[in-house]
Motif scaffolding. Structure first.
Motif, short mmCIF file in Angstrom:
data_model
loop_
_atom_site.label_atom_id
_atom_site.label_comp_id
_atom_site.label_asym_id
_atom_site.label_seq_id
_atom_site.Cartn_x
_atom_site.Cartn_y
_atom_site.Cartn_z
N ILE A 99 0.84 -1.21 0.00
CA ILE A 99 0.00 0.00 0.00
C ILE A 99 0.87 1.25 0.00
CG2 ILE A 99 -1.62 1.34 1.42
CD1 ILE A 99 -2.87 -1.34 2.28
N ASP B 203 2.47 1.68 -3.39
CA ASP B 203 1.53 2.17 -4.41
C ASP B 203 1.24 3.67 -4.22
OD1 ASP B 203 1.44 -0.34 -5.44
OD2 ASP B 203 -0.42 -0.94 -4.39
N GLY B 204 1.11 4.11 -2.94
CA GLY B 204 0.82 5.53 -2.71
C GLY B 204 2.05 6.41 -2.76
N ALA C 28 -2.73 7.24 3.76
CA ALA C 28 -4.14 6.89 3.97
C ALA C 28 -5.03 7.61 2.96
CB ALA C 28 -4.54 7.23 5.40
N LYS D 222 -4.12 8.48 -0.09
CA LYS D 222 -3.94 7.80 -1.37
C LYS D 222 -4.70 6.47 -1.38
CE LYS D 222 -1.23 10.95 -3.04
NZ LYS D 222 -1.71 11.80 -4.16
N LEU D 223 -4.77 5.79 -0.22
CA LEU D 223 -5.50 4.52 -0.14
C LEU D 223 -6.99 4.76 -0.31
CD1 LEU D 223 -5.54 1.48 0.42
CD2 LEU D 223 -5.59 1.99 2.87
N ARG D 224 -7.51 5.85 0.30
CA ARG D 224 -8.93 6.13 0.14
C ARG D 224 -9.26 6.42 -1.31
NH1 ARG D 224 -8.24 8.50 5.38
NH2 ARG D 224 -9.72 7.53 6.88
N GLN E 119 -9.00 2.79 -2.99
CA GLN E 119 -9.97 1.78 -2.58
C GLN E 119 -11.05 2.46 -1.71
OE1 GLN E 119 -8.29 -1.92 -1.09
NE2 GLN E 119 -6.27 -1.45 -2.02
N THR F 40 -12.13 1.43 2.31
CA THR F 40 -11.83 2.44 3.33
C THR F 40 -13.11 3.00 3.93
OG1 THR F 40 -11.70 4.12 1.57
CG2 THR F 40 -9.64 3.05 2.25
N ASP G 158 -6.11 -7.83 3.43
CA ASP G 158 -6.32 -6.48 2.90
C ASP G 158 -7.02 -5.59 3.93
OD1 ASP G 158 -5.13 -7.19 0.53
OD2 ASP G 158 -7.01 -7.69 -0.48
N ALA H 70 -5.31 -2.25 5.50
CA ALA H 70 -5.98 -0.95 5.37
C ALA H 70 -6.26 -0.35 6.73
CB ALA H 70 -7.26 -1.11 4.56
#
Length: 449
Positions: free
Chosen positions: A32, A35-36, A83, A85-87, A90, A94, A110, A114
């Protein structure tokens, strides 16, 4: 307190894990962050992560995993940016975590990863539950793998037992065959040993017979040689007796001739005219002179041999050759092979004859040199030197025999000196009245000039 994206305080920020992240959750967290990572500027990155800004996501996860996990744990602002970038990536997952109800169909790893990044209320429980689920899944997977491995091993064991059974049967069959073959070989070996023993006994018997025959043959050969020597001696005696008889006959005729001539001289003295007519010479030999005796002042070979000279002293040869009418007989090859055996035979003969010619000129003695000619393929082309008689023995006659014949041909009382190192020759000619001299004495005489 770390602020959330809505500006509200983060209730889960105060929660703390009491155990390390499970490996599966940690790998998802690193992925994660990786990726971000690419959506942040250099200024938004922590100092220790800026060197990995241009790395591809997979390379960042491989080489900067530990640094990114550490920064995520210790840098709340960096975690908040990840966080966000994760939101964006996904939103459903999230959103469900923010509402406190994660989707049941989502992967527990996952969900835990998260929750670890977002830190909602109760995220520690989610991470712990995901870790337990992951462990359970790993245990179930390991159990399945163990069962599969056990089944595979059971099949292999069954196959091995079957193979072992068939191999055992095959080996048992081969063993029986080997035993039978070994028994057959033992029987053959016993038979061969018996044959060998019989052969050894036959060889020993044959060896004994051979030794007996050899001993008998040797005895017969010795007897034949003794008989041959005896016959040879008798032949020599017969030849000597014949020669003596011939000599006596010749001497007898000479005495009668002298008597006739003496009678004629008497008649001639009475008849001077007949003397002039016949012109007969006066008598020069008297009957008393035909008697074999030693005159005063004369020496014989035996007298010289009795003098106080060494047998190897060349002076003894000069004394012998000084006797009246001395005859020197030389065993040629015996002398040359004693003095210069390394030379070819032709050169040996030429050298010896040249030296004998000088000796004959110095002493005035009669010199005869005898060579063994029994093995000659053709006559030797040789011009005898002045004063030396050169003789080669005929086929079937050795040089030793020829020397004995020469000695026996001489009248009794004439000095005959034979040069030879051959003991048999020396003994034979000594019995016939000749004087043996060793070859080394003649060689010393040559060297002294």
């Amino acid at each position: 307190m770390v602020e959330t994206t809505g500006g509200e305080p983060d209730d889960g920020a105060a929660e703390v894990l009491d155990r390390p992240l499970p490996d599966g959750v940690r790998r998802r967290v690193v992925q994660i962050v990786s990726d971000g990572f690419g959506g942040l500027t250099i200024g938004e990155l922590p100092t220790q992560l800026r060197q990995f800004a241009r790395f591809a996501p997979n390379r960042r996860a491989k080489f900067a995993g530990n640094a990114m996990a550490s920064a995520l744990e210790t840098d709340p602002l960096f975690r908040q940016r990840i966080a966000e970038k994760l939101r964006e990536a996904q939103p459903e997952l999230t959103g469900a975590l923010d509402s406190g109800a994660p989707p049941p169909a989502a992967d527990p790893l996952d969900v835990a990863a998260a929750a670890y990044v977002l830190r909602p209320a109760g995220w520690v429980k989610l991470v712990a539950a995901a870790g337990e689920e992951a462990l359970r899944a790993d245990a179930e997977r390991a159990d399945e793998e163990s069962r599969a491995e056990l089944e595979r091993l059971r099949q292999e064991l069954a196959e091995a037992r079957g193979h072992t059974k068939s191999e055992t049967e095959r080996l048992r069959t081969e063993l029986e065959s080997a035993k039978k073959e070994a028994e057959s070989l033992h029987r053959k070996l016993r038979g061969a040993l018996s044959d060998v023993k019989r052969g050894e006994a036959a060889v020993r018997k044959l060896q004994a017979e051979t030794d007996t025959a050899r001993a008998e043959g040797q005895a017969q050969l010795s007897a034949a040689e003794s008989e041959a020597r005896r016959l040879k001696a008798r032949l020599g005696e017969a030849e000597a007796a014949l020669e003596a008889t011939r000599r006596a006959a010749r001497e007898g005729r000479s005495v009668e001739d002298m008597r006739v001539r003496l009678l004629l001289d008497t008649v001639l003295e009475a008849t001077q005219g007949l003397r002039r007519e016949l012109a007969l010479p006066p008598v020069s030999v008297r009957p008393a002179e035909t008697v074999d005796a030693v005159e005063p002042g004369r020496m014989t070979p035996k007298d010289i041999a009795a003098r106080a000279l060494s047998e190897n002293d060349p002076a003894i040869l000069d004394q012998l050759l000084a006797l009246p009418q001395a005859h020197l007989v030389v065993d040629g090859y015996n002398v040359t092979k004693t003095g210069y055996p390394q030379m070819p035979l032709e050169k040996q003969r030429l050298r010896l004859l040249g030296q004998l010619s000088q000796l004959a000129a110095q002493t005035g003695a009669e010199v005869t040199c005898v060579f063994d000619g029994a093995e000659l393929a053709a006559p030797v082309l040789l011009a005898p030197p002045r004063g030396v008689r050169v003789l080669f023995s005929k086929a079937g006659v050795t040089a030793d025999e020829l020397i004995r014949q020469l000695v026996r041909a001489e009248p009794p009382g004439r000095p005959v000196i034979v040069v030879s190192t051959d003991r048999e020759v020396a003994d034979g000619i000594a019995k016939a009245g000749a004087r043996p001299v060793a070859s080394v004495v003649l060689l010393k005489r040559f060297s002294h000039g």
